[in-house]
Design a protein around this motif. Sequence first.
Motif, PDB file in Angstrom:
ATOM      1  N   LYS A  84      -1.413   8.706  -7.947  1.00 23.78           N
ATOM      2  CA  LYS A  84      -1.970   8.831  -9.312  1.00 23.78           C
ATOM      3  C   LYS A  84      -1.134   9.814 -10.130  1.00 23.78           C
ATOM      4  O   LYS A  84      -0.721   9.506 -11.252  1.00 23.78           O
ATOM      5  CB  LYS A  84      -3.426   9.319  -9.256  1.00 23.78           C
ATOM      6  CG  LYS A  84      -4.404   8.319  -8.711  1.00 23.78           C
ATOM      7  CD  LYS A  84      -4.793   7.280  -9.727  1.00 23.78           C
ATOM      8  CE  LYS A  84      -5.898   6.371  -9.237  1.00 23.78           C
ATOM      9  NZ  LYS A  84      -6.071   5.207 -10.105  1.00 23.78           N
ATOM     10  N   ASP A 117      -4.238  10.394  -4.495  1.00 24.25           N
ATOM     11  CA  ASP A 117      -4.007  11.426  -5.513  1.00 24.25           C
ATOM     12  C   ASP A 117      -2.523  11.614  -5.811  1.00 24.25           C
ATOM     13  O   ASP A 117      -2.116  11.797  -6.955  1.00 24.25           O
ATOM     14  CB  ASP A 117      -4.615  12.761  -5.061  1.00 24.25           C
ATOM     15  CG  ASP A 117      -6.122  12.808  -5.254  1.00 24.25           C
ATOM     16  OD1 ASP A 117      -6.666  11.905  -5.908  1.00 24.25           O
ATOM     17  OD2 ASP A 117      -6.758  13.758  -4.761  1.00 24.25           O
ATOM     18  N   GLN A 137      -5.903  12.482 -10.927  1.00 29.23           N
ATOM     19  CA  GLN A 137      -6.219  12.259  -9.508  1.00 29.23           C
ATOM     20  C   GLN A 137      -7.721  12.065  -9.300  1.00 29.23           C
ATOM     21  O   GLN A 137      -8.533  12.427 -10.147  1.00 29.23           O
ATOM     22  CB  GLN A 137      -5.635  13.363  -8.629  1.00 29.23           C
ATOM     23  CG  GLN A 137      -6.043  14.778  -8.964  1.00 29.23           C
ATOM     24  CD  GLN A 137      -5.524  15.785  -7.947  1.00 29.23           C
ATOM     25  OE1 GLN A 137      -5.347  15.473  -6.767  1.00 29.23           O
ATOM     26  NE2 GLN A 137      -5.291  17.004  -8.389  1.00 29.23           N
TER      27      GLN A 137
END
Length: 201
Positions: free
Chosen positions: A123, A120, A130
């Motif tokens: 990302k 996450d 995420q």
Amino acid sequence: MRGEKKEFNQDLADELKRMAEVDQIAAYIPQGEYKEMTESEWQSFKDSVFTTHQKRIEEVFNEFGFVGYDVVGKEGSSNFWVMVQHSDHNPEFQKEVLKKMKVEVDKGNTDSRNYGLLVDRVKLNTGQAQVYGTQVSYNMEVCQAFPKNLGDSINVNKRRKEIGLEPLENYLNDMAKMNFEMNKEHYSKKGVMEPKLYKTE
């Protein structure tokens, strides 16, 4: 050599532990002597910690790859991971680590939940949505946590379960409780006496 069994490295485990202790000071709100610092002094302390640590863990990464339980134990592997988490100034490095970390996750040699948190982080740091909803923001009016830029929220709990994470609602509630404790003064001025929580199963 690659493919051979890796040896446990106590010196590296100890070094990572010392680094992680400083890292946690920098990642939290100023405590003790650090409370005396001005905002800009604190910011430059944090930046120097995260930047210095990232250089060292990059050296470790280049030598050992993602260090798993076999090389530095559970605590050491987690300490290494947390400092990668805090290398947000270098998302390319985080991406490289993530690839090698996945290999160790698949072998059961590091924590799959930590892997989800780094996924996450990477990302978001590279402008994407995420996957697991682990990176959060807060509505500071009511003390409610919510995930930043989450893709496919319908199936998020299914994905979280696959890597051993609790349901998103429980996680967000825990984060809101922590935020409330850290910002009690702010909320009491607003007349907010408890965090706003999501319904859980």
